[in-house]
Write a protein that holds these residues in place. Structure first.
Motif, PDB file in Angstrom:
ATOM      1  N   PHE A 143       0.866  -1.174   0.000  1.00 51.18           N
ATOM      2  CA  PHE A 143       0.000   0.000   0.000  1.00 51.18           C
ATOM      3  C   PHE A 143       0.909   1.232   0.000  1.00 51.18           C
ATOM      4  O   PHE A 143       1.991   1.191   0.600  1.00 51.18           O
ATOM      5  CB  PHE A 143      -0.874   0.020   1.268  1.00 51.18           C
ATOM      6  CG  PHE A 143      -1.861  -1.099   1.364  1.00 51.18           C
ATOM      7  CD1 PHE A 143      -3.155  -0.934   0.932  1.00 51.18           C
ATOM      8  CD2 PHE A 143      -1.488  -2.323   1.899  1.00 51.18           C
ATOM      9  CE1 PHE A 143      -4.078  -1.960   1.041  1.00 51.18           C
ATOM     10  CE2 PHE A 143      -2.397  -3.358   2.001  1.00 51.18           C
ATOM     11  CZ  PHE A 143      -3.697  -3.178   1.572  1.00 51.18           C
ATOM     12  N   PRO A 144       0.514   2.343  -0.628  1.00 49.72           N
ATOM     13  CA  PRO A 144      -0.614   2.484  -1.536  1.00 49.72           C
ATOM     14  C   PRO A 144      -0.484   1.556  -2.744  1.00 49.72           C
ATOM     15  O   PRO A 144       0.588   1.022  -3.005  1.00 49.72           O
ATOM     16  CB  PRO A 144      -0.540   3.953  -1.960  1.00 49.72           C
ATOM     17  CG  PRO A 144       0.333   4.621  -0.942  1.00 49.72           C
ATOM     18  CD  PRO A 144       1.282   3.576  -0.483  1.00 49.72           C
ATOM     19  N   SER A 145      -1.550   1.433  -3.488  1.00 51.00           N
ATOM     20  CA  SER A 145      -1.594   0.430  -4.552  1.00 51.00           C
ATOM     21  C   SER A 145      -0.557   0.656  -5.639  1.00 51.00           C
ATOM     22  O   SER A 145      -0.092  -0.292  -6.269  1.00 51.00           O
ATOM     23  CB  SER A 145      -2.996   0.387  -5.169  1.00 51.00           C
ATOM     24  OG  SER A 145      -3.343   1.654  -5.714  1.00 51.00           O
ATOM     25  N   ASP A 146      -0.181   1.920  -5.861  1.00 49.06           N
ATOM     26  CA  ASP A 146       0.777   2.213  -6.937  1.00 49.06           C
ATOM     27  C   ASP A 146       2.173   2.490  -6.409  1.00 49.06           C
ATOM     28  O   ASP A 146       3.059   2.900  -7.164  1.00 49.06           O
ATOM     29  CB  ASP A 146       0.291   3.392  -7.769  1.00 49.06           C
ATOM     30  CG  ASP A 146       0.147   4.671  -6.944  1.00 49.06           C
ATOM     31  OD1 ASP A 146       0.190   4.585  -5.696  1.00 49.06           O
ATOM     32  OD2 ASP A 146      -0.021   5.743  -7.547  1.00 49.06           O
ATOM     33  N   LEU A 151       8.233   3.125  -7.133  1.00 41.20           N
ATOM     34  CA  LEU A 151       9.598   2.739  -6.771  1.00 41.20           C
ATOM     35  C   LEU A 151      10.308   2.118  -7.965  1.00 41.20           C
ATOM     36  O   LEU A 151      11.477   2.425  -8.245  1.00 41.20           O
ATOM     37  CB  LEU A 151       9.545   1.761  -5.604  1.00 41.20           C
ATOM     38  CG  LEU A 151      10.861   1.343  -4.964  1.00 41.20           C
ATOM     39  CD1 LEU A 151      11.617   2.549  -4.436  1.00 41.20           C
ATOM     40  CD2 LEU A 151      10.600   0.332  -3.851  1.00 41.20           C
ATOM     41  N   ARG A 152       9.608   1.268  -8.685  1.00 37.70           N
ATOM     42  CA  ARG A 152      10.185   0.639  -9.876  1.00 37.70           C
ATOM     43  C   ARG A 152      10.584   1.692 -10.912  1.00 37.70           C
ATOM     44  O   ARG A 152      11.658   1.597 -11.518  1.00 37.70           O
ATOM     45  CB  ARG A 152       9.171  -0.343 -10.465  1.00 37.70           C
ATOM     46  CG  ARG A 152       9.599  -0.971 -11.770  1.00 37.70           C
ATOM     47  CD  ARG A 152       8.734  -2.159 -12.125  1.00 37.70           C
ATOM     48  NE  ARG A 152       7.321  -1.853 -12.204  1.00 37.70           N
ATOM     49  CZ  ARG A 152       6.348  -2.777 -12.266  1.00 37.70           C
ATOM     50  NH1 ARG A 152       6.667  -4.056 -12.223  1.00 37.70           N
ATOM     51  NH2 ARG A 152       5.088  -2.434 -12.345  1.00 37.70           N
ATOM     52  N   VAL A 168       2.343  -7.033  -7.111  1.00 36.19           N
ATOM     53  CA  VAL A 168       0.925  -7.370  -7.252  1.00 36.19           C
ATOM     54  C   VAL A 168       0.040  -6.192  -6.856  1.00 36.19           C
ATOM     55  O   VAL A 168      -1.181  -6.268  -6.974  1.00 36.19           O
ATOM     56  CB  VAL A 168       0.530  -8.599  -6.402  1.00 36.19           C
ATOM     57  CG1 VAL A 168       1.363  -9.810  -6.777  1.00 36.19           C
ATOM     58  CG2 VAL A 168       0.640  -8.310  -4.897  1.00 36.19           C
ATOM     59  N   GLY A 169       0.660  -5.110  -6.354  1.00 34.53           N
ATOM     60  CA  GLY A 169      -0.137  -3.983  -5.913  1.00 34.53           C
ATOM     61  C   GLY A 169      -0.935  -4.317  -4.662  1.00 34.53           C
ATOM     62  O   GLY A 169      -0.477  -5.044  -3.780  1.00 34.53           O
ATOM     63  N   MET A 170      -2.150  -3.805  -4.594  1.00 30.47           N
ATOM     64  CA  MET A 170      -2.983  -4.005  -3.415  1.00 30.47           C
ATOM     65  C   MET A 170      -3.535  -5.431  -3.386  1.00 30.47           C
ATOM     66  O   MET A 170      -4.002  -5.948  -4.397  1.00 30.47           O
ATOM     67  CB  MET A 170      -4.140  -2.999  -3.422  1.00 30.47           C
ATOM     68  CG  MET A 170      -4.889  -2.896  -2.114  1.00 30.47           C
ATOM     69  SD  MET A 170      -5.885  -1.384  -2.007  1.00 30.47           S
ATOM     70  CE  MET A 170      -7.130  -1.695  -3.278  1.00 30.47           C
ATOM     71  N   PRO A 171      -3.484  -6.101  -2.213  1.00 32.16           N
ATOM     72  CA  PRO A 171      -3.975  -7.476  -2.137  1.00 32.16           C
ATOM     73  C   PRO A 171      -5.502  -7.530  -2.097  1.00 32.16           C
ATOM     74  O   PRO A 171      -6.176  -6.495  -2.024  1.00 32.16           O
ATOM     75  CB  PRO A 171      -3.384  -7.967  -0.817  1.00 32.16           C
ATOM     76  CG  PRO A 171      -3.335  -6.736   0.023  1.00 32.16           C
ATOM     77  CD  PRO A 171      -2.955  -5.623  -0.920  1.00 32.16           C
ATOM     78  N   GLN A 209      -6.297  -3.516 -11.739  1.00 37.92           N
ATOM     79  CA  GLN A 209      -4.919  -3.549 -11.250  1.00 37.92           C
ATOM     80  C   GLN A 209      -3.976  -4.129 -12.290  1.00 37.92           C
ATOM     81  O   GLN A 209      -2.865  -3.630 -12.493  1.00 37.92           O
ATOM     82  CB  GLN A 209      -4.839  -4.349  -9.946  1.00 37.92           C
ATOM     83  CG  GLN A 209      -5.479  -3.631  -8.780  1.00 37.92           C
ATOM     84  CD  GLN A 209      -5.289  -4.331  -7.443  1.00 37.92           C
ATOM     85  OE1 GLN A 209      -5.986  -4.023  -6.487  1.00 37.92           O
ATOM     86  NE2 GLN A 209      -4.350  -5.256  -7.347  1.00 37.92           N
ATOM     87  N   LEU A 210      -4.395  -5.185 -12.968  1.00 37.90           N
ATOM     88  CA  LEU A 210      -3.544  -5.821 -13.971  1.00 37.90           C
ATOM     89  C   LEU A 210      -3.346  -4.917 -15.174  1.00 37.90           C
ATOM     90  O   LEU A 210      -2.239  -4.798 -15.708  1.00 37.90           O
ATOM     91  CB  LEU A 210      -4.150  -7.158 -14.384  1.00 37.90           C
ATOM     92  CG  LEU A 210      -4.176  -8.219 -13.271  1.00 37.90           C
ATOM     93  CD1 LEU A 210      -5.181  -9.310 -13.597  1.00 37.90           C
ATOM     94  CD2 LEU A 210      -2.784  -8.803 -13.058  1.00 37.90           C
ATOM     95  N   GLU A 211      -4.409  -4.244 -15.610  1.00 38.37           N
ATOM     96  CA  GLU A 211      -4.283  -3.306 -16.726  1.00 38.37           C
ATOM     97  C   GLU A 211      -3.438  -2.099 -16.333  1.00 38.37           C
ATOM     98  O   GLU A 211      -2.812  -1.468 -17.181  1.00 38.37           O
ATOM     99  CB  GLU A 211      -5.669  -2.858 -17.199  1.00 38.37           C
ATOM    100  CG  GLU A 211      -6.449  -3.966 -17.895  1.00 38.37           C
ATOM    101  CD  GLU A 211      -7.893  -3.570 -18.176  1.00 38.37           C
ATOM    102  OE1 GLU A 211      -8.288  -2.450 -17.776  1.00 38.37           O
ATOM    103  OE2 GLU A 211      -8.627  -4.389 -18.775  1.00 38.37           O
ATOM    104  N   GLY A 212      -3.396  -1.802 -15.028  1.00 39.55           N
ATOM    105  CA  GLY A 212      -2.610  -0.684 -14.538  1.00 39.55           C
ATOM    106  C   GLY A 212      -1.136  -1.005 -14.346  1.00 39.55           C
ATOM    107  O   GLY A 212      -0.363  -0.128 -13.938  1.00 39.55           O
TER     108      GLY A 212
END
Length: 450
Positions: A143-146, A151-152, A168-171, A209-212
């Motif tokens: 968290f946060p989701s992005d 960081l990447r 995986v972002g937010m679980p 999330q996957l498209e993001g």
């Protein structure tokens, strides 16, 4: 650089950290390392014992020549170009770069990747990951989701040295199933709820999330709630909706099972990776292990985690030993059944970046050094679709390498004794941060490639 800013606690929980004195002593040296890191077009490792892959015999007194992020020469008589930067491995062992397949970017300063300085973030990345040989890290819930994606981007932009980062972002938590042990942290961050109550809601969030840009999903199929007194199990239809959306995108689904019931939901929904064993739920039978293997499910055992968690509850050492032994039994039966094991530490949730104890426990569960090396290299690249470029020391592969001070064939804990970590031909960690690669002088030796 403000030292106090760079030595904030690298962990989720409050309280003192016995490693902080050592961390403070390294701040200046690390600043020198960061300042000295530059994308080298050519780099050579010399005087090395190279294990090309977990099953191969070593190449003694070998040289590895890297150019533009790839391995271009490997052998015992490699001609070095004039001016190439040279690192003397000093007889140490070289393997492919390690993968941590279960980690988190939750601790400060990492979870504030959009506002922290590159020095702060680079220091934390070194302490948690690159110091231990990790050239690739899979963040499996943050968290946060992005945040992990931010960081990447900053690592890719060259703001600081760091590993390749998958996330995986937010679980996904079950309805009424936010784990008790993260509630306070999430409330303090003002994070949105990660709970999903219907299969439609779950499927749509997974797609977003996957498209993001998420590289997979993480389901808390068994969520520990009510201050540890109860496990909330995710509905199978909801789990299957998330997994189906993830597989449609060609990406993996991780699951935190907690109990045998959670394992059954994971199997029914088609999960790809169990993020933990389930040591509080009794031994795994050969039949259960075989079902997991037949379903193509991989396992990240995170054995040291359970010792940390049980000790945190001030349990007697005999209880710690019993829980730890059960986790080892489950790994042993899974490994003996031919299951694919992935190395992971859960660092970022627990404050234990040192990999030595995990290696000891895996060896105690019956995994020899070759199997452990596979869990660090060839198994994750195969599982996550990177085997064409990573996981082996071969001409044409990415120059993601680890230089160890000792030979893991003699002692598997040597995997924690890292001299240098190299990603894409660039040194991202050195145990001697003031030592830069020496300029080489070409030789006329004949090239012997593998």
């Amino acid at each position: 650089m403000n030292e106090d800013d760079n030595v904030q606690r690298i962990g989720m929980r409050g309280g003192g950290d016995p490693s902080m004195k050592w961390i403070r002593s390294c701040v200046f040296s690390f600043a020198l390392l960061v300042a000295g890191v530059a994308p080298a077009q050519e780099l050579a490792l010399v005087n090395a014992r190279v294990y090309p892959d977990p099953q191969a015999a070593p190449i003694e007194n070998a040289t590895v020549l890297m150019r533009d992020g790839r391995i271009v020469e490997l052998g015992t008589s490699v001609a070095l170009p004039d001016g190439v930067a040279v690192i003397d491995a000093e007889g140490g062992t070289v393997t492919a770069g390690f993968w941590n397949s279960h980690a988190h970017t939750l601790p400060l300063p990492l979870r504030e990747a959009d506002t922290r300085t590159s020095a702060e973030l680079g220091f934390a990345l070194r302490q948690l990951f690159t110091r231990w040989g990790f050239t690739t890290v899979f963040d499996i819930a943050s968290f946060p989701s992005d945040n992990a994606a931010t960081l990447r981007r900053r690592i890719a932009a060259g703001e600081m040295a760091g590993p390749a980062l998958l996330t995986v972002g937010m679980p996904f938590f079950p309805a009424d199933g936010t784990p008790s042990y993260v509630e306070d942290m999430l409330d303090g961050m003002g994070a949105p709820s990660a709970e999903v109550a219907t299969d439609r809601e779950a499927r749509e969030r997974a797609r977003r999330q996957l498209e993001g840009g998420s590289d997979g999903v993480k389901l808390f199929i068994g969520a520990i709630v009510d201050e540890g007194r109860r496990v909330q199990v995710m509905d199978t239809a909801i789990a299957r909706a998330v997994v189906d959306a993830t597989h449609a995108a060609g990406k993996p689904a991780f699951a935190h099972p907690t109990t045998r019931e959670g394992i059954e939901v994971a199997l029914a929904s088609g999960v790809d990776v169990l993020a933990h064993t389930t040591p509080t739920d009794g031994p795994w039978s050969p039949a259960l292990a075989q079902r997991l293997v037949d379903a193509g499910v991989a396992l990240t055992p995170t054995l040291a985690l359970f010792e940390v968690e049980v000790r945190k509850e001030r349990a007697p050492e005999e209880v710690v030993a019993r829980i730890s032994g059960m986790a080892q039994q489950q790994l042993r039966i899974f490994h003996e059944s031919g299951g694919q094991v992935l190395f992971g530490t859960d660092v970022g949730y627990i404050d234990l970046p040192d990999t030595r104890r995990e290696l000891e426990l895996m060896a105690g569960a019956g995994m020899d050094w070759r199997a452990i090396l596979a869990s660090l290299t060839t198994a994750p690249v195969q599982r996550f679709g990177h085997s064409a470029r990573k996981g082996r020391v071969e001409v044409g592969m990415d120059a993601d390498l680890v230089v160890l001070a000792r030979d893991p064939a003699r002692d598997p804990t040597a995997f924690s004794d890292v001299r240098h970590t190299i990603r894409a031909g660039e040194v991202i960690h050195s145990a001697h941060p003031n030592a830069a690669p020496e300029p080489g002088h070409g030789n006329a030796a004949n090239d012997e490639r593998r």
